[in-house]
Design an enzyme around this catalytic site. Structure first.
Site, PDB file in Angstrom:
ATOM      1  CB  CYS A 114      -0.952   0.008   1.189  1.00 55.87           C
ATOM      2  SG  CYS A 114      -2.126  -1.373   1.190  1.00 55.87           S
ATOM      3  CG  HIS A 248      -3.268   3.685   1.770  1.00 60.64           C
ATOM      4  ND1 HIS A 248      -3.761   3.223   0.567  1.00 60.64           N
ATOM      5  CD2 HIS A 248      -3.276   2.630   2.619  1.00 60.64           C
ATOM      6  CE1 HIS A 248      -4.046   1.929   0.685  1.00 60.64           C
ATOM      7  NE2 HIS A 248      -3.759   1.553   1.918  1.00 60.64           N
ATOM      8  CG  ASN A 278      -6.581  -0.804   1.068  1.00 60.95           C
ATOM      9  OD1 ASN A 278      -5.844  -0.407   0.158  1.00 60.95           O
ATOM     10  ND2 ASN A 278      -6.112  -1.176   2.243  1.00 60.95           N
TER      11      ASN A 278
END
Length: 321
Positions: A114, A248, A278
């Site tokens: 990520c 993020h 996500n």
């Protein structure tokens, strides 16, 4: 002559198939309320058919090039942040290079889960500052749906697929105030078992994403705030100078918790997690593209981006749009 890596183009791609929380209720012991309350996610996009990591990355790249009014011939390098490449090798970045018809320059993948996009942006920035490249396509593209255990409600409801891209261009520092101002990268392999895929090539196992959500949450807020504060100090800025926190897009509670620790008010946070979940390395460029297209992000705005992922790996980038 001092240079700056300036963002001149953005683009994104989201798969056609949209899976709502209500649809997941039919196959999992979960509910729309449970998912929204714990993550802020309302829907996610799932890649199908031709929508591979490289294909989606190429589509986002085409948009970013069009926004920048550039041709692929103007690009010197492609850096792709991904943990879900099409093949073990070659890199998905070279597949994007071929899809775009680019026969010069170079392309490679960066794998920091990520945090991949902040790693890729930092790498591109260093290449531009060292005159290794004049223009770099920085892409985040992921097909995390392919590594989900769709019986595990604690993980599969959180992730989705998609791609985002940014064109960075070398400009004389004396002629522009825009560009990347500061970066900060971290990792600590002692925490690898908190978020990982339980399989891979050298173990000869087909794996799925596994996560200790509580521990990841605890580490995320602390480490994201720390890297952001370090980057701000490097830039000679404070949180008051930040026009937009572009985090993020993992979990709304992590996003708000980090913002509170940094003293960034809610109205200055760019949030898109509700629309795509996500998307790992793709989430920051997706959010940037939405912010620019919607008019929220304007020329001259100071942006703070930060991300954390498996490794654990984390980092931040500060840039003036």
């Amino acid at each position: 002559m001092a240079r700056r890596a300036v963002a001149v183009g953005v683009g994104r791609y989201l798969p056609a198939r949209i899976v709502s929380n209500a649809e997941l209720e039919k196959s999992l012991d979960t509910s729309d309320e449970w998912i929204r309350t714990r993550s802020g996610i309302e829907r996610r996009h799932i890649a199908e058919g031709k929508e591979t990591t490289s294909w989606m990355g190429a589509e986002a790249a085409k948009q970013a090039l069009a926004y920048a009014k550039l041709d692929v011939g103007d690009i010197d390098a492609i850096i792709l942040a991904t943990s879900t490449a099409d093949l073990t090798f070659p890199s998905a970045a070279t597949l994007i290079q071929a899809e775009l018809g680019m026969t010069h320059g170079f392309a490679f993948d960066v794998q920091a889960v990520c945090a991949g996009f902040v790693y890729a942006m930092t790498t591109a920035n260093l290449m531009i500052l060292s005159s290794q490249a004049e223009r770099v396509l920085v892409i985040g593209s992921e097909t995390f749906s392919k590594i989900m255990d769709w019986t595990d409600r604690s993980t599969c409801v959180l992730f989705g697929d998609g791609a985002g891209a940014v064109v960075l261009e070398s400009q004389e520092e004396a002629a522009t105030s825009s560009g990347i101002i500061a970066t900060d990268l971290r990792s600590d392999g002692r925490y690898s078992e908190l978020l990982y895929v339980d399989g891979g090539v050298s173990t000869q196992m087909t794996g799925y994403l596994r996560m200790n959500g509580g521990q990841v949450f605890r580490h995320a807020i602390e480490k994201l705030a720390d890297t952001a504060e370090t980057a701000l100090q490097k830039a000679g800025l404070t949180a008051d100078d930040v026009d937009w926190l572009v985090p993020h897009q993992a979990n709304i509670r992590i996003i708000h918790g980090t913002a509170r620790k940094l003293n960034v008010p809610t109205e200055r946070i760019l949030v898109t997690v509700q629309d795509h979940g996500n998307t790992s390395a793709a989430s920051i460029p997706l959010a940037l593209s939405v912010g620019v297209e919607s008019g929220c992000i304007k020329s001259g705005d100071i942006l703070l981006t930060e991300a954390i992922g498996g490794g654990l790996a984390w980092g931040s980038v500060i840039l003036r749009w």
